[in-house]
Design a protein around this motif. Structure first.
Motif, mmCIF file in Angstrom:
data_model
loop_
_atom_site.group_PDB
_atom_site.id
_atom_site.type_symbol
_atom_site.label_atom_id
_atom_site.label_comp_id
_atom_site.label_asym_id
_atom_site.label_seq_id
_atom_site.Cartn_x
_atom_site.Cartn_y
_atom_site.Cartn_z
ATOM 1 N N VAL A 1 0.855 -1.181 0.000
ATOM 2 C CA VAL A 1 0.000 0.000 0.000
ATOM 3 C C VAL A 1 0.892 1.233 0.000
ATOM 4 O O VAL A 1 1.637 1.480 0.967
ATOM 5 C CB VAL A 1 -0.921 0.021 1.230
ATOM 6 N N VAL B 1 -7.488 -0.617 5.746
ATOM 7 C CA VAL B 1 -7.119 0.357 4.727
ATOM 8 C C VAL B 1 -8.138 0.301 3.598
ATOM 9 O O VAL B 1 -8.530 -0.786 3.163
ATOM 10 C CB VAL B 1 -5.720 0.060 4.136
ATOM 11 N N GLY C 1 -8.035 1.083 -0.073
ATOM 12 C CA GLY C 1 -7.028 1.379 -1.086
ATOM 13 C C GLY C 1 -7.605 1.400 -2.486
ATOM 14 O O GLY C 1 -8.593 0.725 -2.784
ATOM 15 N N ALA D 1 -3.371 4.687 -0.862
ATOM 16 C CA ALA D 1 -4.330 4.993 0.192
ATOM 17 C C ALA D 1 -4.108 6.374 0.770
ATOM 18 O O ALA D 1 -2.969 6.829 0.920
ATOM 19 C CB ALA D 1 -4.240 3.956 1.306
#
Length: 204
Positions: free
Chosen positions: A55, A177, A179, A190
């Motif tokens: 990420v 998260v 994303g 993110a």
């Protein structure tokens, strides 16, 4: 509450509601797992499914955490996000409850598919009534277009959002998260990360 915190809450609710998916070229993906590695601008996350993704953290990244809230504090006129499963007679039972700060009221409102199990749903709504029963607290939730009655077991996680920083992003911590795929396999970007803090992992 600072502007940055208010913006962060709004971004989280976007993730919970998926309200920007139709406007974005790539549909947001919810990533749940444990941080395996950290760099200045990225996280390597081992997902619950066992695979690993990278990420990339955008410069405007907001980091938040959650803290536990007593179930008894979920009262009428609280704005919540409740993930739930359908049981016998299609009665819904909560998997987890997120109590939104007042700045998040109304954002992502509705009742929609969720991904914490087969037939799971997320309801972002106002609490109309909260009745304590033998098996937990039964909430009547209202949102634009409908209502839901959901029982929250005593052992279901109930949390609210608190501030955190990039310093809290360390290997071994659980994260949630939202994303956006970059077009490369197992790689996302993110703006927002919710991280485990003080032993409380994000249950979303």
């Amino acid at each position: 509450m600072t502007y940055r915190m208010k913006l962060g809450i709004a971004l989280l609710v976007v993730g919970l509601g998926g309200v920007v998916a139709a406007q974005s070229p790539a549909k947001p993906v919810r990533i749940r797992g444990e941080i395996a590695a950290v760099t200045a601008d990225s996280l390597t996350v081992k997902r619950r499914s066992g695979d690993t993704v990278v990420v990339t953290l955008n410069p405007e990244l907001t980091v938040s955490a959650v803290k536990n809230v007593p179930l008894a504090e979920v009262k009428p006129n609280t704005y919540v996000g409740v993930a739930s499963m359908a049981g016998e007679g299609n009665k819904r039972t909560a998997i987890e409850v997120l109590v939104f700060p007042e700045a998040g009221r109304g954002t992502g409102e509705g009742h929609f598919d969720w991904d914490l199990g087969n037939n799971s749903m997320m309801t972002n709504a106002n609490v109309d009534t909260a009745v304590q029963g033998v098996n937990g607290r039964t909430l009547t939730l209202s949102y634009k277009g409908g209502t839901q009655e959901i029982t929250v077991p005593e052992d279901a996680p109930v949390v609210t959002i608190i501030p955190a920083t990039k310093a809290d992003l360390v290997a071994g911590k659980k994260v949630f998260v939202v994303g956006t795929p970059t077009g490369r396999d197992d790689n996302f970007r993110a703006n927002r990360v919710v991280v485990e803090k003080d032993g409380v992992a994000p249950p979303m």
